[in-house]
Each structure stands twice: as structure tokens, then as C-alpha cells.
Design an enzyme around this catalytic site. Structure first.
Site, short mmCIF file in Angstrom:
data_model
loop_
_atom_site.label_atom_id
_atom_site.label_comp_id
_atom_site.label_asym_id
_atom_site.label_seq_id
_atom_site.Cartn_x
_atom_site.Cartn_y
_atom_site.Cartn_z
N GLU A 136 43.96 34.64 36.03
CA GLU A 136 43.97 33.90 34.75
C GLU A 136 45.36 33.36 34.39
O GLU A 136 45.83 33.52 33.26
CB GLU A 136 43.42 34.79 33.62
N GLU A 183 34.75 36.86 37.17
CA GLU A 183 34.61 37.59 35.91
C GLU A 183 33.50 36.94 35.12
O GLU A 183 33.58 35.76 34.78
CB GLU A 183 35.91 37.59 35.09
#
Length: 512
Positions: free
Chosen positions: A179, A298
Site C-alpha cells: 500500500e 487484501e
């Protein structure tokens, strides 16, 4: 007494040749992060009545095996961007205690690479490793890769052997950071800077081990302000050197609007299709036939924001504890139906989604919960994952459904009923969800193309329905079996499959 529901007629056609793709089993992956009670008091609790000699809870191992996770991403997550992997090797008593900036906790490093691989061997899952590109660089990633995968005679491999692992871990999939588009990420970079470091790291890792499969960071959500431009810039740097780009997405009910929440699968589909379009555009500009695949590493239902729109679970207010209770969402029946629809969406895109990781597995936004010294139990989301993982094999097949629509505030017209099928050598599995909050659906599936292809009739060999009249019913420590699955009302008459789907329900039907 069950509530009376309006009835909607729904029709579908199951053609085994209307293929999406073969299914990569890595689509049924999971995710374990050093976060909250996931590892400590979750999978690892020495002294628990079920703990083995290594300190791992056998009751949790049994549930993870039943869940059916193929590949498990580790050790993060936000945690990895401040992690020194060397802290987790060598004698446990000599390992340092470190502050984890991501979750404002203290990491004891009792569990590291070797211990986690031991646990993976017990649950029968493969390791998917993430490297720290937040506070570290290419050199540290190469050290970890050499330690984990090399069979040469080097200082790192000698240390691995001294730590009890003469043979390589042979890790196949590697995530190049986590991320990195997120301002919350330790070491956050813009797309250009991240693309450059990811490219350098990918090229170097392939020089050391050409067999690795590499995942570059995509956006951490479709709603990120840099979504789209981030993917394009990062892939322009890394296209030749990586195999996957990641997608991350979490969903929750907001403002008590269950109908809007039930459209989450459509948002996931748009996310996937947008990233595919961007990746293929980059391929076209490079005049390349290469196709970048998606690692949706995710995804889950996560009550990340409270009803006022603020952030839940503020770890900075708790000091620097070891294994605090963080992100321990309690899932209800509605969450599980949305969750099952997200799994259907992943299968519908199996041609490009070749890996996915449910985030996470134990205690932290998880299908499995534990109590220290006590029981482990299944949350409602456990059921659609474990059943789909077991029944979805072979190749994915499109199953268009005609059942009418409802209007989503954000997504427009949304189909009330969504479905996908999988075909393997032993039979066919149908997965279907009724997204309507008000109407039951009487689904009739035309099986004539399937019967014709097989040259024989089919029957229902097993069926599963997840539905509760109280859509907010949940499994808890005091009532761990409140919600489960039961046999669906499903039967075959000639070449027609009939399935009764109550409002807000998910079902899996096995035909053989």
C-alpha cells in the site's frame, strides 16, 4: 416464525462452455499480519490446552485447514513497511523487542520466518512473502530472498542452516512492499518514486532467483484520489519485471443501508475491470502481448469507519502494548452474504485474478476468533469461504441471471441475483447470492447445455444455504453456533435446477 417475503422469478442458463478461465487455487489465499491478536493469542499461544510443542493452537490449525486457504501472505500489511526481517530469525531469547509504528504496538519477534513456515506446514498452505520497501530498499529485499530461497553456499544460507533450515524455503510469490500509495504507510512514496524502487528491486530479485513471481503495489482502494494514475505510472516503470499488480478493497454497511451494502460485489467488479483496462493499456503502449495479472491480496468486510465517518480502532490511544485487541470485528449474517458475493465476483474474474488473499484469518477482521485459554469459533464469514474453497475447482463458468434489478445510490442498477459456476472432472458447483433485502427469488437454471455436454442427467449431491431472518445474527463467544448453514431447497427436474433463495441469502449447489 419466518417472515413473509415477496417472490421474484429468476432464470439462468448454465453452459459449461461459457468459460471464464481455469481457476488458480491461489485465489483462495489468506493473509496473516503481525497485528493485534492475530499471531500472539491467535495462532500462537503457548500454554493453551490445545497448544503443540511449538506453541501453536491445534484448534486454530484445524479450523484454518477446514477453511481451505491455499497461499498465505505474510508478514503484512502495514506492519511490513517498518519490519526488519532479521529480527525474526535466530534464537528466540536473543531477538529484539521493537516498536511497530503501523499499529502502535510492541513486537516481541517470538514468531518470525522459521516459526511461521512451521505453522504453514501444519495447515498445508504456501507462503507469500512481502518485502519492506517503506523503510528499507533493494539490498534488504535481496538479503531476505537469498536467505529464503538460495541453495548456494553463502553467509546467509549458512545462517539459515544454523537456524534449523538447511533447505531453502522456496517462496514463489513476493510482494514488493504494501500500500505504498497510502499516506498512512511508513515510507509512503508517490507513484513515480515507488515505481522506480519497485523496478530496481524486481530486476535485482530476478537476477538472484528468476523463478519468483512478483506483485507490485496497486491502489489500496478504488476510492483513492490517485487511483488509475497510480496504476499507470507504476506499471510504466515495472511492466517488464513483474507478474501481478495488487488490488485492496474493504466493504462495510454504512448508515444502516443494507441494500447499498449488498451491491459491494459490483464495486469490486468495477475495480478489477478498471485495473485490467489500465494494465492492458500499458501493454499496448509497449507493444507487448504480456498480460499483467491481479493479486487481490487484501479483501474483506471491515468496519473501518464508524457511523459518523471517523476511523475505528485508534491504536495510538493505547500506548505500546503487546498483542492488543485491534480490529476484532464481529460479523453477522448480512456480512457473510456480502462476503459470499465477493467470492463469486473473484471467480467471475478468474481469467485475470490469479491470486487473492482474505484479510485476515484469526481475530483481526477474521473468519476465526479465539479466546485466550478458551475456545476458537467460526464467524459467519467462515462458511462461504470454506465451502467455496472446497467446491470451486477446475474452471469458472459464467452464469447470467435474469432477476431484475435494484437501484444503488453509488453504482446504478444492480442485479438482484448474482451467480457463477465451476466445472471439474467430478461435477459442477453453482454459487449464487440473492442481494435483495425484500424479495425472495425462485431461481430456475436451464441445465440443458450441461446435460447435452455430459450425455447424461445430473442430480444435486449437496447444497448449502446461508440465511437468517435476523440479518444481524452473529456467532459470539457466548453463542458460537448461532449462525450456520443448512441444506438449500434445491432440486433437479429433467434439465431444470430449481433453487429457493430467501432475501439476503447465499447458496452453493453441487451437481454430480
Amino acid at each position: 416464525m419466518r417472515k413473509m417475503q415477496a417472490m421474484t422469478d429468476a432464470t439462468a442458463r448454465l453452459d459449461p462452455y461459457n468459460e471464464v478461465s481455469d481457476i488458480d487455487r491461489r485465489i483462495f489465499g489468506g493473509f496473516v499480519e503481525h497485528l493485534g491478536r492475530h499471531i500472539y493469542d491467535g495462532i500462537f499461544e503457548p500454554g493453551h490446552p490445545s497448544a503443540d510443542a511449538a506453541g501453536f493452537r491445534q484448534d486454530v490449525i484445524d479450523l484454518v485447514k477446514e477453511l481451505g486457504v491455499s497461499t498465505i501472505r505474510y508478514p503484512g500489511g502495514n506492519f511490513v513497511s517498518g519490519y526488519k526481517w532479521e529480527d525474526g530469525i535466530g534464537p528466540v531469547e536473543d531477538r529484539p523487542r521493537r516498536l511497530d509504528l503501523a499499529w502502535h504496538s510492541t513486537e516481541t519477534n517470538e514468531v518470525g520466518l522459521h516459526e511461521f513456515q512451521e505453522w504453514l506446514d501444519r495447515v498445508g498452505s504456501d507462503l507469500m512473502m512481502a518485502v519492506n520497501l517503506g523503510t528499507r530498499d533493494t539490498a534488504e529485499a535481496l538479503d531476505l530472498l537469498e536467505y529464503a530461497n538460495s541453495d548456494a553456499d553463502t553467509t546467509w544460507t549458512a545462517q539459515r542452516a544454523a537456524n534449523g533450515r538447511p533447505d531453502p524455503f522456496a517462496v514463489k510469490m513476493w510482494c514488493l512492499g504494501n500500500e505504498m500509495d497510502g499516506p498512512w504507510q511508513v515510507g509512503h512514496r508517490n507513484a513515480d518514486d515507488y515505481g522506480k524502487i519497485a523496478m530496481r528491486t524486481a530486476k535485482a530479485m530476478r537476477m538472484l532467483d528468476p523463478s519468483v513471481e512478483l506483485v507490485v503495489c496497486g491502489s489500496s482502494g478504488r476510492g483513492m484520489p490517485t487511483f488509475g494514475s497510480w496504476e499507470r505510472t507504476v506499471l510504466e516503470h515495472t511492466f517488464d519485471d513483474v507478474d501481478f499488480i495488487s488490488c485492496h478493497s474493504y466493504y462495510q454497511e454504512m448508515g444502516g443501508n443494507a441494500q447499498e451494502f449488498l451491491a459491494s460485489g459490483v464495486d469490486m467488479a468495477k475495480f478489477i475491470e478498471s485495473v485490467v483496462a489500465i494494465a492492458d493499456t500499458v501493454a499496448a503502449t509497449k507493444k507487448s502481448d504480456k498480460r499483467i495479472m491481479i493479486s487481490f491480496d487484501e479483501w474483506n468486510v471491515w468496519y473501518l469507519h464508524n457511523e459518523e465517518g471517523g476511523q475505528n480502532d485508534k491504536p495510538e490511544e493505547r500506548g505500546w502494548p503487546v498483542a492488543p485487541r485491534l480490529l476484532e470485528d464481529q460479523y453477522h449474517a448480512l456480512d457473510a452474504v456480502v462476503f459470499g458475493d465477493l467470492m463469486i465476483t473473484l471467480l467471475q474474474h478468474a481469467d485475470r485474478v490469479r491470486s487473492a488473499s482474505l484479510a485476515q484469518l484469526v481475530n483481526v477482521i477474521a473468519p476465526i476468533m479465539t479466546e485466550p485459554g478458551g475456545i476458537a469459533w467460526k464467524q459467519t464469514t467462515f462458511f462461504p469461504f470454506s465451502i467455496t474453497s472446497r467446491l470451486a475447482n477446475g474452471r469458472a463458468v459464467r452464469v447470467p441471471v435474469d432477476a431484475g434489478t435494484f437501484t444503488s445510490e453509488k453504482l446504478g442498477e444492480v442485479a438482484k441475483v448474482n451467480a457463477v459456476a465451476t466445472v471439474d472432472d467430478e461435477g459442477v458447483s453453482l454459487f449464487v447470492v440473492n442481494r435483495s433485502t425484500t424479495d425472495a427469488a425462485d431461481l430456475k437454471v436451464d441445465l440443458s447445455p450441461l446435460v447435452s455436454a455430459l450425455g447424461r442427467s445430473v442430480t444435486v449431491s449437496e447444497s448449502h444455504l446461508l440465511h437468517e431472518d435476523d440479518i444481524y445474527a452473529a456467532n459470539t463467544l457466548t453463542d458460537p453456533e448461532r449462525v450456520g448453514v443448512r441444506a438449500a431447497d434445491a432440486s433437479v427436474d429433467g434439465s431444470t435446477l430449481s433453487v429457493s433463495l430467501p432475501a439476503v441469502s447465499w447458496a452453493a449447489i453441487r451437481l454430480s
